[in-house]
Write a protein that holds these residues in place. Structure first.
Motif, PDB file in Angstrom:
ATOM      1  N   THR A 182       1.059  -1.108   0.008  1.00 53.10           N
ATOM      2  CA  THR A 182      -0.064  -0.089  -0.298  1.00 53.10           C
ATOM      3  C   THR A 182       0.653   1.590   0.019  1.00 53.10           C
ATOM      4  O   THR A 182       0.824   2.210  -0.778  1.00 53.10           O
ATOM      5  CB  THR A 182      -0.970  -0.111   1.968  1.00 53.10           C
ATOM      6  N   VAL A 214      -0.531  10.595   8.500  1.00 52.91           N
ATOM      7  CA  VAL A 214      -1.572  10.743   9.420  1.00 52.91           C
ATOM      8  C   VAL A 214      -1.857   8.785  10.471  1.00 52.91           C
ATOM      9  O   VAL A 214      -2.545   7.974   8.800  1.00 52.91           O
ATOM     10  CB  VAL A 214      -2.943  11.190   9.759  1.00 52.91           C
ATOM     11  N   GLY A 215      -0.956   8.158  10.759  1.00 50.48           N
ATOM     12  CA  GLY A 215      -1.332   6.584  10.959  1.00 50.48           C
ATOM     13  C   GLY A 215       0.060   6.055  11.068  1.00 50.48           C
ATOM     14  O   GLY A 215       0.946   7.222  10.740  1.00 50.48           O
ATOM     15  N   ARG A 216       0.329   5.247  12.450  1.00 53.05           N
ATOM     16  CA  ARG A 216       1.726   4.723  12.355  1.00 53.05           C
ATOM     17  C   ARG A 216       1.539   3.296  12.330  1.00 53.05           C
ATOM     18  O   ARG A 216       2.437   2.431  13.282  1.00 53.05           O
ATOM     19  CB  ARG A 216       2.129   5.812  13.553  1.00 53.05           C
ATOM     20  N   SER A 217       0.963   3.158  11.549  1.00 49.77           N
ATOM     21  CA  SER A 217       1.040   1.508  11.448  1.00 49.77           C
ATOM     22  C   SER A 217       2.047   0.647  10.846  1.00 49.77           C
ATOM     23  O   SER A 217       1.891   1.278  10.034  1.00 49.77           O
ATOM     24  CB  SER A 217      -0.780   1.001  10.892  1.00 49.77           C
ATOM     25  N   HIS A 219      -0.423  11.020  15.215  1.00 51.65           N
ATOM     26  CA  HIS A 219      -1.130   9.316  15.066  1.00 51.65           C
ATOM     27  C   HIS A 219      -2.015   9.707  16.385  1.00 51.65           C
ATOM     28  O   HIS A 219      -2.239  10.880  16.728  1.00 51.65           O
ATOM     29  CB  HIS A 219       0.041   8.363  15.797  1.00 51.65           C
ATOM     30  N   SER A 220      -3.033   8.262  17.035  1.00 53.18           N
ATOM     31  CA  SER A 220      -4.133   9.054  18.013  1.00 53.18           C
ATOM     32  C   SER A 220      -3.201   9.967  19.302  1.00 53.18           C
ATOM     33  O   SER A 220      -4.229  10.618  20.145  1.00 53.18           O
ATOM     34  CB  SER A 220      -4.787   7.763  18.586  1.00 53.18           C
ATOM     35  N   LEU A 244      -3.824  17.766  15.550  1.00 54.91           N
ATOM     36  CA  LEU A 244      -3.403  16.998  14.442  1.00 54.91           C
ATOM     37  C   LEU A 244      -3.979  17.821  13.254  1.00 54.91           C
ATOM     38  O   LEU A 244      -3.389  18.285  12.700  1.00 54.91           O
ATOM     39  CB  LEU A 244      -4.498  15.613  14.113  1.00 54.91           C
ATOM     40  N   ALA A 267      -3.775   7.473   6.999  1.00 57.86           N
ATOM     41  CA  ALA A 267      -4.131   6.283   7.405  1.00 57.86           C
ATOM     42  C   ALA A 267      -4.515   5.244   7.757  1.00 57.86           C
ATOM     43  O   ALA A 267      -3.342   5.445   8.853  1.00 57.86           O
ATOM     44  CB  ALA A 267      -2.685   5.523   6.781  1.00 57.86           C
ATOM     45  N   ILE A 268      -5.843   6.723   8.676  1.00 54.17           N
ATOM     46  CA  ILE A 268      -6.339   6.012   9.987  1.00 54.17           C
ATOM     47  C   ILE A 268      -7.222   4.974  10.247  1.00 54.17           C
ATOM     48  O   ILE A 268      -7.435   4.695  12.006  1.00 54.17           O
ATOM     49  CB  ILE A 268      -6.846   7.678  10.243  1.00 54.17           C
ATOM     50  N   GLY A 269      -7.565   4.627   9.675  1.00 58.43           N
ATOM     51  CA  GLY A 269      -9.408   4.147   9.485  1.00 58.43           C
ATOM     52  C   GLY A 269     -10.723   4.310  10.150  1.00 58.43           C
ATOM     53  O   GLY A 269     -11.675   3.898  11.469  1.00 58.43           O
ATOM     54  N   ARG A 270     -10.737   5.753  10.171  1.00 61.70           N
ATOM     55  CA  ARG A 270     -11.751   6.835  10.756  1.00 61.70           C
ATOM     56  C   ARG A 270     -12.294   7.337   9.702  1.00 61.70           C
ATOM     57  O   ARG A 270     -12.175   8.201   9.141  1.00 61.70           O
ATOM     58  CB  ARG A 270     -11.243   7.881  12.134  1.00 61.70           C
ATOM     59  N   MET A 330     -10.360   2.800   4.132  1.00 66.34           N
ATOM     60  CA  MET A 330     -11.013   2.232   3.379  1.00 66.34           C
ATOM     61  C   MET A 330     -12.055   1.922   4.647  1.00 66.34           C
ATOM     62  O   MET A 330     -12.022   1.075   5.095  1.00 66.34           O
ATOM     63  CB  MET A 330     -10.693   0.256   2.835  1.00 66.34           C
ATOM     64  N   ASN A 331     -13.365   2.996   4.563  1.00 68.18           N
ATOM     65  CA  ASN A 331     -14.252   2.669   5.706  1.00 68.18           C
ATOM     66  C   ASN A 331     -15.591   2.335   5.177  1.00 68.18           C
ATOM     67  O   ASN A 331     -16.274   2.905   3.719  1.00 68.18           O
ATOM     68  CB  ASN A 331     -14.006   3.335   6.529  1.00 68.18           C
ATOM     69  N   ASP A 364     -10.720   8.214   5.012  1.00 65.53           N
ATOM     70  CA  ASP A 364     -10.486   8.886   6.322  1.00 65.53           C
ATOM     71  C   ASP A 364     -10.316   9.961   5.929  1.00 65.53           C
ATOM     72  O   ASP A 364     -10.727  11.135   6.946  1.00 65.53           O
ATOM     73  CB  ASP A 364      -8.918   8.059   6.130  1.00 65.53           C
TER      74      ASP A 364
HETATM   75  P1  NDP Z   1      -4.445   0.490  12.039  1.00 62.64           P
HETATM   76  O1  NDP Z   1      -5.591   0.903  12.631  1.00 62.64           O
HETATM   77  O2  NDP Z   1      -3.281  -0.234  12.189  1.00 62.64           O
HETATM   78  O3  NDP Z   1      -3.806   1.935  12.233  1.00 62.64           O
HETATM   79  C1  NDP Z   1      -4.421   3.551  12.321  1.00 62.64           C
HETATM   80  C2  NDP Z   1      -3.981   4.014  12.691  1.00 62.64           C
HETATM   81  O4  NDP Z   1      -4.112   5.990  13.172  1.00 62.64           O
HETATM   82  C3  NDP Z   1      -3.464   4.739  14.247  1.00 62.64           C
HETATM   83  O5  NDP Z   1      -1.431   4.069  14.512  1.00 62.64           O
HETATM   84  C4  NDP Z   1      -3.690   5.213  14.662  1.00 62.64           C
HETATM   85  O6  NDP Z   1      -2.673   5.902  16.330  1.00 62.64           O
HETATM   86  C5  NDP Z   1      -4.236   6.218  13.951  1.00 62.64           C
HETATM   87  N1  NDP Z   1      -5.040   7.477  14.026  1.00 62.64           N
HETATM   88  C6  NDP Z   1      -6.484   6.279  14.841  1.00 62.64           C
HETATM   89  N2  NDP Z   1      -6.800   7.177  15.463  1.00 62.64           N
HETATM   90  C7  NDP Z   1      -6.831   8.505  15.469  1.00 62.64           C
HETATM   91  C8  NDP Z   1      -7.018   9.990  15.789  1.00 62.64           C
HETATM   92  N3  NDP Z   1      -7.918  10.545  16.013  1.00 62.64           N
HETATM   93  N4  NDP Z   1      -5.540  10.897  14.998  1.00 62.64           N
HETATM   94  C9  NDP Z   1      -5.501  10.855  15.238  1.00 62.64           C
HETATM   95  N5  NDP Z   1      -4.497   9.373  14.869  1.00 62.64           N
HETATM   96  C10 NDP Z   1      -5.100   8.013  14.619  1.00 62.64           C
HETATM   97  O7  NDP Z   1      -5.233   0.796  10.666  1.00 62.64           O
HETATM   98  P2  NDP Z   1      -4.021   0.319   8.936  1.00 62.64           P
HETATM   99  O8  NDP Z   1      -3.045   1.561   9.231  1.00 62.64           O
HETATM  100  O9  NDP Z   1      -3.864  -0.568   9.293  1.00 62.64           O
HETATM  101  O10 NDP Z   1      -4.926   1.792   8.029  1.00 62.64           O
HETATM  102  C11 NDP Z   1      -5.238   2.550   7.986  1.00 62.64           C
HETATM  103  C12 NDP Z   1      -6.676   2.465   7.044  1.00 62.64           C
HETATM  104  O11 NDP Z   1      -5.702   2.481   5.803  1.00 62.64           O
HETATM  105  C13 NDP Z   1      -8.064   1.810   7.381  1.00 62.64           C
HETATM  106  O12 NDP Z   1      -9.237   2.536   6.937  1.00 62.64           O
HETATM  107  C14 NDP Z   1      -7.464   0.621   6.130  1.00 62.64           C
HETATM  108  O13 NDP Z   1      -9.143  -0.425   6.467  1.00 62.64           O
HETATM  109  C15 NDP Z   1      -7.161   1.410   5.076  1.00 62.64           C
HETATM  110  N6  NDP Z   1      -6.446   0.647   4.594  1.00 62.64           N
HETATM  111  C16 NDP Z   1      -6.327   0.474   3.050  1.00 62.64           C
HETATM  112  C17 NDP Z   1      -5.545  -0.493   2.318  1.00 62.64           C
HETATM  113  C18 NDP Z   1      -5.520   0.064   0.971  1.00 62.64           C
HETATM  114  O14 NDP Z   1      -4.858  -0.968   0.052  1.00 62.64           O
HETATM  115  N7  NDP Z   1      -6.729   1.362   0.306  1.00 62.64           N
HETATM  116  C19 NDP Z   1      -4.425  -1.307   3.244  1.00 62.64           C
HETATM  117  C20 NDP Z   1      -4.284  -1.446   4.775  1.00 62.64           C
HETATM  118  C21 NDP Z   1      -5.342  -0.477   4.596  1.00 62.64           C
HETATM  119  P3  NDP Z   1      -2.591   5.109  17.325  1.00 62.64           P
HETATM  120  O15 NDP Z   1      -1.358   3.806  16.672  1.00 62.64           O
HETATM  121  O16 NDP Z   1      -1.780   6.196  18.340  1.00 62.64           O
HETATM  122  O17 NDP Z   1      -3.454   3.955  17.376  1.00 62.64           O
END
Ligand code: NDP
Length: 315
Positions: free
Chosen positions: A149, A172-175, A201-202, A207, A220-223, A243-244, A260
């Motif tokens: 990705t 935005v996101g640190r997965s 990140h969260s 932010l 890349a947040i998932g929200r 992707m939500n 997101d």
């Molecule tokens: P994760 O849940 O593993 O990571 C989400 C990240 O977002 C975390 O680092 C989290 O912080 C951060 N986060 C959550 N809430 C907030 C907030 N309110 N403010 C700031 N940061 C925040 O998700 P993924 O990385 O796996 O995926 C992210 C998105 O990308 C999802 O929607 C997923 O479906 C999509 N995705 C899409 C793909 C594609 O092919 N298009 C492939 C992979 C993912 P913290 O670490 O502090 O919890």
């Protein structure tokens, strides 16, 4: 355009078209390698019956077949033990017709994903999750595999003519799958890199302060639709990985896919933006195929080197 003022409307970055182009390049590489006697092979392993995973795996299998690759999907029941899965991985590691191995995540709770990832041979780890490949990415070695990705996001930027050099890039996101490798790619000293990178990140305080500084904003947040237009710098390039689903009574399912980023407000502020669907999504599979070709290419190169060396010894 509204009367009396110009509204900046972002250009769409067409991930579907860019992914299609990459898949065409991959198919040409597969045909060339096949002629050389190496048919790129991708083995996908699916454990359990998670419906989203089954859909992703089906799409990966279809795309690899369409590109002319060999291999397929090995489907295992959810009751498969960790030892059984590791034994299968060992078998695929040893199989010379398999160049890429992908174990679909998430795995059932009784299986430790990290243990499985560490068992995959790094030179067959086309998902780019093995610590050896993650390490290579960080130190800038290009002979490893990069998580599909974030690698796809870089291709989108480069092929859309976005200059990342010196740009303020905010992720935005640190997965481990998206955010961290994304930041590692953007900071490298090469095409699609050389950016000044901030990772949020969260726990990030304020932010919006960070996102408003971004020339390139990657969500890349998932929200669902968390990043709104007022959080975006005018003229920024916005890449929406999310992707939500959100409620949509007009759809038979009652829901629809969304990112997101709140697209309708963001599109009025950004200069370029990826839609959801049709942005980053199609790139992930395209990059998986590209990684599999890279793995097969190495095998073909080694075979050619060995043949060359044998010829030299004989003459
Ligand atoms: P994760 O849940 O593993 O990571 C989400 C990240 O977002 C975390 O680092 C989290 O912080 C951060 N986060 C959550 N809430 C907030 C907030 N309110 N403010 C700031 N940061 C925040 O998700 P993924 O990385 O796996 O995926 C992210 C998105 O990308 C999802 O929607 C997923 O479906 C999509 N995705 C899409 C793909 C594609 O092919 N298009 C492939 C992979 C993912 P913290 O670490 O502090 O919890």
């Amino acid at each position: 355009m509204k009367a009396g003022r110009w509204i900046l409307r972002a250009e769409l970055i067409d991930g579907k078209a860019i992914a299609e182009a990459i898949r065409g390049e991959v198919a040409a590489d597969v045909a060339r390698l096949t002629q050389q006697g190496v048919v790129p092979g991708l083995a996908v392993v699916l454990v359990g019956d998670d419906s989203a995973s089954a859909t992703y795996v089906g799409a990966k299998e279809k795309a690899s077949k369409a590109a002319g690759m060999s291999g397929g999907t090995i489907r295992l029941p959810a009751s498969t033990s960790q030892a059984e899965l590791l034994a299968l991985v060992e078998q695929l590691n040893a199989d010379v017709t398999v160049h890429g191995i992908l174990v679909q995540m998430p795995l059932p709770k009784h299986i430790d994903p990290d243990t499985v990832i560490r068992h995959i041979r790094p030179d067959k780890d086309v998902d780019g999750f093995h610590p050896e490949n993650v390490g290579k990415l960080l130190i800038g070695h290009t002979d490893g595999f990069v998580s599909c990705t974030p690698a796809g996001v870089i291709e989108l930027l480069v092929r859309s003519g976005v200059d990342t050099r010196g740009a303020e890039a905010v992720v935005v996101g640190r997965s481990n799958i998206v955010g961290k490798p994304m930041a590692a790619l953007l900071v490298q000293g090469r095409a699609g890199g050389d950016a000044t990178v901030t990772v949020c990140h969260s726990r990030t305080r304020d932010l919006a302060y960070h996102t408003r500084r971004a020339d390139i904003l990657i969500a890349a947040i998932g929200r669902a639709e968390m990043i709104t237009g007022d959080m975006i710098k005018p003229g920024a390039v916005v890449i929406d990985v999310g992707m939500n689903t959100k409620p949509d009574p007009t759809k038979a399912k009652g829901t629809r896919l969304c990112g997101d980023v709140h697209f309708d407000s963001a599109v009025e502020v950004a200069s370029k933006i990826t839609p959801v669907p049709g942005g980053v999504g199609p790139m992930t599979i395209a990059m998986l195929l590209k990684n599999t070709v890279k793995a097969a290419e190495r095998v073909a190169e080694r075979a050619a080197d060995t043949a060359g060396a044998t010829k030299t010894v004989q003459s």
